[in-house]
Design an enzyme around this catalytic site. Sequence first.
Site, PDB file in Angstrom:
ATOM      1  N   GLU A   1      -8.125  -1.274   6.911  1.00  0.00           N
ATOM      2  CA  GLU A   1      -8.390  -0.185   5.843  1.00  0.00           C
ATOM      3  C   GLU A   1      -7.041   1.534   6.619  1.00  0.00           C
ATOM      4  O   GLU A   1      -7.006   2.587   6.570  1.00  0.00           O
ATOM      5  CB  GLU A   1      -8.978   1.320   5.406  1.00  0.00           C
ATOM      6  CG  GLU A   1     -10.584  -0.015   5.053  1.00  0.00           C
ATOM      7  CD  GLU A   1      -9.929  -0.165   3.494  1.00  0.00           C
ATOM      8  OE1 GLU A   1      -8.864   0.132   2.721  1.00  0.00           O
ATOM      9  OE2 GLU A   1     -10.916  -1.263   2.637  1.00  0.00           O
ATOM     10  N   GLY A   2      -6.174   0.743   7.127  1.00  0.00           N
ATOM     11  CA  GLY A   2      -5.334   1.455   8.325  1.00  0.00           C
ATOM     12  C   GLY A   2      -5.652   2.380   9.279  1.00  0.00           C
ATOM     13  O   GLY A   2      -6.931   1.905   9.576  1.00  0.00           O
TER      14      GLY A   2
END
Lengths: 602, 265
Positions: A410-411
Amino acid sequence: MVDGLEAVQAAELPTGGAFLLQEVGSSRIVSPETFTEEQRLYLKTALQFSQEQVLPLAERIESKDSVLLKELLRRAGELGLLMIDIPEAYGGLGLDKTTSLLIAEAMSPLASWSVTFSAHTGIGTLPIVWFGNARQKAKYLPKLATGEWVSAYALTEQGSGSDALGAKTKAVLSPDGRHYVLNGSKLYITNAAFADVFIVFAKVDGERFTGFIVERGTPGFTVGPEEHKMGIRGSSTCPLFFEDARVPVENVLGEIGRGHKIAFNILNYGRLKLGAAVLGGMKLQLGNALRFAQERKQFGTPVASFPLTREKFARMATLIYAVETMTYRTAGLVDARLAGRARQAADYDEHVIAAIEEYAIESSIMKVFASEATGQLVDDAVQIHGGAGYIEEFPVERAYRDARINRIFEGTNEINRMLISGLLLKRGVKGELPLFAVAQSVEEELTYGGLPRARGEDALAAEERMAECLKRLALYGLKVAAEAFGTELEQHQEVLAGLADVVMDAYALDSMVTRTRQSASNGELDAARVAMTRLYAMEAMPRSFERTRRALCASTRGEALGAHLARVAPLQLFTPYNPAELREVVVSAVEQAGGYPLSVVC
Amino acid sequence: MKILVTAKRVEDPESKIKVKPDGSGIVQEGLKYKINPFDEIGVEEGLRLAAKHGGEVVVVSIGGKEVQEQLRHALAMGAHRAVWVNHTGTLDQLALAGLLQKVAEKEKPDMVILGKQSIDDDQNQVGQYLAEFLGWSQATFASKVESLESEQEKNKVPALQVGADGKTVRVVREVDNGLATLECALPAVVTTDLRLNLPRYASLPGIMKAKSKPIEELTPEKLGVDVTPKIQVLKMSSPPPRKAGIKVPDVATLVDKLRNEAKAV
């Protein structure tokens, strides 16, 4: 109990990042105490499902039993657990984001299942909900809502992870104009082994980044072998290969060349959701560690009675309280922004996307804070188990491995730290957030020696003041860095990351003070909540001060630096508490409850 | 067919139950509540019968406003509507059965299904009283022949078998030395045992629908039932704490202690 949403709407709704500029308790926040009766019932069903149908099968799930995972998704579908974010018109329930997050929390005790569930309901389904056309929604959403079909999301490639738009997978329109021919490969795709539908990003003619819906069985599209992962071993993670894969033109998702809109908005929501998606696991680990320590005796005494073990329980509970409070506060903000909008309206999804985008700073905070909090918590949990914590038989060994991925997907936390400080400054520069005006008045205030005062006079007055100090530290640091580096600031990643940490501490403490006050019963603050808030403040103050000081040292030198350091110096002053006394208040509540003490399900 | 089921509000056995120091009752603070698990089994069986034969499941609960939680739970499971007998204060088993009798006479169901007992005071009386008051046949401790892991259970087949003419019900019941099968004329009162079925979860769509299902409010006065208790609880006390066990060095000592101290052999 006042309904949280109504309460938030009544006050003026803060914009994203505004918490840094507003005083503690400026508006009411959503928290588990404000959940509606329906939300509590949804949570109860979801918890029952997770505890009775998922956790007992942990061993089979961990052995990559993909038939079982698919069956569990179908059972979850029967209960409506996959329907929350899907509109009613397409077989869903069209519920609010708070509900979506509390279900994610309930699914989280077993990470392999949690990731499978989130990949399907989140990144796998939402691109179609938000960007699909009516025909695509009608074709896919009803089957995704019941779990008859499973979905996956394919963005990452060998050469493009954090730099998502650097994808090499290419799509070329076929001569007859009926297909896009895809060539390339994707990496680390969750649910790949059994998904029926894949959201795939490719560049049309090697240039225009675009989303596609690719069905299993598409000629030229194959799923590669399972990766052998450090954790979340039960979830499926495979590469995808496209060799002249023929995807019908009607499966283009959204506009050609606008794939980044899909990718980034999905990520924003994923980051917000990550807080919830670790919370159930954190609570489970606290309960397990407590039980273990109460039974395990050393020197003739249960390990649970040793102060250094109790210190860990207090830290674990405090971290859970922080993550829980920020998670539902942020979800509540998104919901409040959407309140009053007709869910059937054609432009509803655009408003959903905009509302989530509005709180992108808070979402990145959730991603970084929650992933690192769970990392700390499982580390403590292993330590409490001693040698047993290193043995596979004990679920804590798995939890330790499982937690690590949260800081990566998610980053990465690095990317998200850049986003926290970067977005604050960007919105400040654009005038969307009066960041620089407030920072300016902070500087003036500090120059003549003014310090924040608490508005409240209760047991948390000191913590309220500390939260205001943290905000001033963050604002002052951001202002000095922006003035020193201008547009070059992007390259000074340590400065941005250090200040992002200060911003996170400010959001956490502001949220904890607000929630603790809001949940007072008959005007009386709950002792355990007060103690957790204090424990958090005592950790946050010195480290945030030090981080700000470093950022200042990295930004300026000489006399100017001396003046900056002198101005912020008074912000570090606070009277500490006896940590052992605070810890005992928290741990006795934990012992009384047999785990995290603030369960809301009756 | 129409089935009346009960949903008593009881203390969640997973919360810590403590007796008040003066013995007048249990400490209410911090307690969680749920539907009586035996009643939940009754709701499930009612829903299965209604799914098989068509008809309606009506759920009834007696107590203050808070029992609406348990009614909502049953409605979320799938019951069609609810009856709430609003009464705060102590009710003994005779009063409860009297109230249920009036509700049953008003609703005229083909069957009333109740838990064999509620897990709070474990009286195991109300179903039997009710059948007597109504003058209906009764079958207590309904169970099933197959295990709860069986295919029938997975497919939610009802264990209570209604006759082809709809005038009788066949009930397998647990007795001391095994299972007995009864056939009784309808209308009948059936009480459920633990091994009758596995109750379904309240699904999310079910919870949403439950919001708009009607709850009819009645009172003992409206039903014309005198609920003055005939039984009075004088005092409650916790069981004495168990004494610590001892370790014996060998079998001979064990046998000796069993024979001479415990007088067990």
